[in-house]
Motif scaffolding. Structure first.
Motif, PDB file in Angstrom:
ATOM      1  N   LEU A 197       1.170  -0.930  -0.079  1.00 49.32           N
ATOM      2  CA  LEU A 197       0.010  -0.471  -0.211  1.00 49.32           C
ATOM      3  C   LEU A 197       0.620   1.126   0.051  1.00 49.32           C
ATOM      4  CD1 LEU A 197      -2.842  -1.152   2.528  1.00 49.32           C
ATOM      5  CD2 LEU A 197      -2.735  -1.000  -0.020  1.00 49.32           C
ATOM      6  N   ARG A 198       1.990   1.397   0.651  1.00 45.86           N
ATOM      7  CA  ARG A 198       2.684   2.407   0.926  1.00 45.86           C
ATOM      8  C   ARG A 198       3.438   2.616  -1.197  1.00 45.86           C
ATOM      9  NH1 ARG A 198       7.511   3.575  -0.149  1.00 45.86           N
ATOM     10  NH2 ARG A 198       8.989   1.317  -0.278  1.00 45.86           N
ATOM     11  N   VAL A 199       3.383   1.895  -1.344  1.00 40.30           N
ATOM     12  CA  VAL A 199       4.431   1.550  -2.944  1.00 40.30           C
ATOM     13  C   VAL A 199       2.985   2.186  -4.309  1.00 40.30           C
ATOM     14  CG1 VAL A 199       5.549   0.305  -5.020  1.00 40.30           C
ATOM     15  CG2 VAL A 199       5.734   0.289  -2.983  1.00 40.30           C
ATOM     16  N   LEU A 200       2.009   2.097  -3.555  1.00 41.07           N
ATOM     17  CA  LEU A 200       0.847   2.097  -4.456  1.00 41.07           C
ATOM     18  C   LEU A 200       1.018   3.677  -4.340  1.00 41.07           C
ATOM     19  CD1 LEU A 200      -1.987  -0.960  -4.133  1.00 41.07           C
ATOM     20  CD2 LEU A 200      -0.031  -1.019  -6.321  1.00 41.07           C
ATOM     21  N   GLU A 201       0.612   3.964  -2.664  1.00 39.03           N
ATOM     22  CA  GLU A 201       0.725   5.785  -2.561  1.00 39.03           C
ATOM     23  C   GLU A 201       1.747   6.453  -3.608  1.00 39.03           C
ATOM     24  OE1 GLU A 201      -0.062   7.907   0.593  1.00 39.03           O
ATOM     25  OE2 GLU A 201      -0.121   5.910   1.110  1.00 39.03           O
ATOM     26  N   GLU A 202       3.027   5.841  -3.478  1.00 34.71           N
ATOM     27  CA  GLU A 202       4.213   5.899  -3.656  1.00 34.71           C
ATOM     28  C   GLU A 202       3.471   6.779  -5.234  1.00 34.71           C
ATOM     29  OE1 GLU A 202       8.655   5.647  -4.030  1.00 34.71           O
ATOM     30  OE2 GLU A 202       7.722   5.724  -1.985  1.00 34.71           O
ATOM     31  N   ILE A 203       3.135   5.742  -6.090  1.00 31.90           N
ATOM     32  CA  ILE A 203       2.937   5.625  -7.592  1.00 31.90           C
ATOM     33  C   ILE A 203       2.111   6.656  -7.984  1.00 31.90           C
ATOM     34  CG2 ILE A 203       2.179   4.411  -9.383  1.00 31.90           C
ATOM     35  CD1 ILE A 203       2.959   2.179  -7.963  1.00 31.90           C
ATOM     36  N   ASN A 204       0.736   7.371  -7.406  1.00 26.32           N
ATOM     37  CA  ASN A 204       0.181   8.007  -7.384  1.00 26.32           C
ATOM     38  C   ASN A 204       0.247   9.076  -6.718  1.00 26.32           C
ATOM     39  OD1 ASN A 204      -1.288   5.718  -8.504  1.00 26.32           O
ATOM     40  ND2 ASN A 204      -2.358   4.941  -6.525  1.00 26.32           N
ATOM     41  N   LYS A 205       1.197   9.612  -6.122  1.00 19.57           N
ATOM     42  CA  LYS A 205       1.736  10.761  -6.053  1.00 19.57           C
ATOM     43  C   LYS A 205       1.888  11.293  -7.155  1.00 19.57           C
ATOM     44  CE  LYS A 205       3.766  10.117  -0.863  1.00 19.57           C
ATOM     45  NZ  LYS A 205       4.417  10.430  -0.297  1.00 19.57           N
TER      46      LYS A 205
END
Length: 540
Positions: free
Chosen positions: A532-540
């Motif tokens: 979830l951390r990685v997905l959030e970072e991708i979507n920034k």
């Protein structure tokens, strides 16, 4: 009540045990545990160990024919007279009646449609013949048998003996070789001729109670019945003595009990039948009529070990959610009415179920204790997972004692059921415990508990192909497989290609799309936060 798709041990055991509790404390309702996927080896072993019937498999919970079919309905036998069918249809105000042989062998249906067709056919073309069954005479006619003939059933036209002897004789001869059933008063000459010609049956009408019959029937092989009603009424009722096997629809359209409500409704609307038989496999199970489809039924559902509709059994969106019992993060499921929700950050839903037994002062026997502790040990990986809480440990201690189990021995027995990747079909491994997480990117994560990680590189190509197929089928951005050695407390992560995710993961790379995760056991508590951390970072 149902666990999530691709159910694990905790999901199935919690649903089974919670249903036991609910049936105890709420006897007014019936709670049925179900599962929406196949059981893994661990779960099968535990249910076999306690000799309990696991929750039945239901691939879909949408309204089906079985939810609206009428089961408690009158039935008739193939030898019952048409008269009985007419009376039952009228008295019970029903559209159709199933007809059986020997009480269990389905033979067809009878309704006003079949009966009217039978009666109308009498008026067409040539003189009608009827199938007569002598046992039915007494069932439709007031009177008694003077003598029973040799033939229990026969085909014959009906003839009255109202004409002069010569004309009656001529009419009977004209029918030969077919011989009529004769309805007649005490006309000795015509009766004697009927006896000589061996007409299959003679129905005598207009007889006085003490009137003697002067005709010699000693050589007559047919049946003689004394009717206490007049000739016209006797003829009318005789026609209705025809056994139903000669009237019924022997090959009606049928519906399977598992057919969806909507599909069955279309069939019913386009059918000329007043009612359609319902079968479960090859066994008759009921009848549906147009009235059955006026209102769509709604099942009640309790979500166990999950709280999101898209993780639930297909068709859950068409149910009324009554309760949620879970230990995962809350999703966005909505309900029309306030419901009971018990969500607690513990290692297993079975821990929560045991808490409910104690809250309701209900005893847990050895069978239930074994199932509950199995669910907890499986979900917490023998209490080694970081999701494990003090409540899980206390619960396991109590349940182990109730079930008279040894922790180490039972734990080893439980996890010895895990198969090596090389021995398994990748599709089975991926489907056994697969969960989809929908954020800006949609990711599916499956977890497999194995006895060794040494063969991962050897089977990598085979599993990658299956994962890519699954990704395309589910229309996901990425599919991952967390491969966990519960004994050594170590995992490998295999994933389909996604550059954005791969370049941001903190794990050590073993080879392309394969990572080493030492100390990682929990998908929910350890792997998912990183994803979830990685997905959030991708979507920034």
């Amino acid at each position: 009540m149902s666990g999530h798709k691709n159910p694990d041990m905790d999901s199935i055991c919690s649903a089974y045990c919670y249903s036991v509790l609910k049936n105890r404390i709420d006897p007014e309702n019936r709670y049925i545990p179900i599962r929406c996927g196949h059981m893994n080896k661990q779960t099968k072993m535990v249910f076999n160990k306690v000799e309990a019937q696991p929750p039945r498999l239901m691939a879909n919970i949408s309204p089906q024919v079985s939810d609206v079919s009428k089961r408690d309905i009158p039935t008739l036998d193939v030898n019952d007279p048409v008269f009985t069918a007419i009376r039952r249809l009228d008295e019970e105000n029903i559209s159709v009646i199933p007809v059986f042989a020997d009480e269990s062998e389905f033979k067809g249906i009878v309704s006003i449609h079949e009966i009217s067709g039978f009666l109308m056919s009498d008026t067409l073309e040539k003189r009608p013949q009827y199938r007569f069954r002598i046992n039915n005479f007494k069932r439709v006619l007031p009177g008694y048998f003077y003598r029973r003939g040799q033939d229990q059933e026969f085909d014959a036209p009906i003839m009255t003996g109202a004409m002069p002897y010569e004309i009656s004789k001529e009419r009977i001869n004209e029918m030969l070789p077919l011989k009529p059933l004769l309805v007649i008063g005490m006309r000795e000459d015509i009766l004697q001729f009927a006896v000589e010609e061996q007409c299959p049956a003679i129905i005598l009408t207009g007889m006085e109670n003490d009137e003697k019959i002067k005709v010699d029937f000693s050589k007559y092989k047919g049946t003689v019945f004394i009717s206490h009603t007049d000739t016209a009424e006797t003829i009318r009722l005789l026609r209705l003595s025809t056994p139903l096997k000669n009237v019924i629809n022997k090959s009606p359209e049928i519906l399977q009990s598992s057919l969806s409500f909507d599909e069955a409704k279309k069939v019913m609307v386009n059918s000329s039948l007043r009612g359609i038989p319902v079968f479960e496999d090859n066994q008759f199970s009921g009848i549906v009529t147009r009235r059955c489809f006026i209102e769509k039924p709604k099942k009640n559902l309790i979500l166990m070990d999950h709280n999101e509709i898209d993780q639930s059994v297909p068709g859950a969106d068409q149910t009324e959610i009554l309760e949620i019992i879970d230990h995962h993060r809350l999703g966005n499921s909505r309900t029309k009415e306030p419901i009971y929700v018990y969500a607690r950050p513990v290692g297993s839903t079975c821990t929560i179920v045991y808490t409910h037994f104690k809250m309701n002062l209900q005893e847990v026997d050895a069978e239930l204790a074994t199932l509950l502790v199995s669910g907890i040990l499986s979900d917490t990986v023998l209490l080694k997972s970081p999701t494990t809480t003090d409540l899980d440990r206390e619960t396991v201690k109590e349940l182990i004692e109730i079930a008279s189990l040894n922790f180490e021995d039972f734990g080893q027995e439980l996890f010895s059921q895990n198969s090596a990747l090389e021995e398994s079909d990748p599709r089975d491994i991926l489907g056994a415990d697969f969960k989809i997480y929908r954020e800006e990117l949609n990711v599916g994560i499956s977890q497999a508990e194995v006895v060794t990680l040494e063969d991962v590189e050897d089977v990598k190509s085979r599993y990658m192909d299956a994962m890519e197929d699954l990704r395309k089928k589910k229309r996901l951005d990425c599919v991952m497989l967390l491969i966990t050695n519960v004994i050594k407390v170590e995992s490998n992560l295999l994933m389909t290609s996604h550059a954005g995710i791969e370049e941001r993961l903190i794990y050590n790379k073993i080879s392309d799309q394969l990572y080493n995760l030492p100390g990682i056991l929990s998908r929910k508590k350890q792997l998912l936060p990183e994803i979830l951390r990685v997905l959030e970072e991708i979507n920034k």
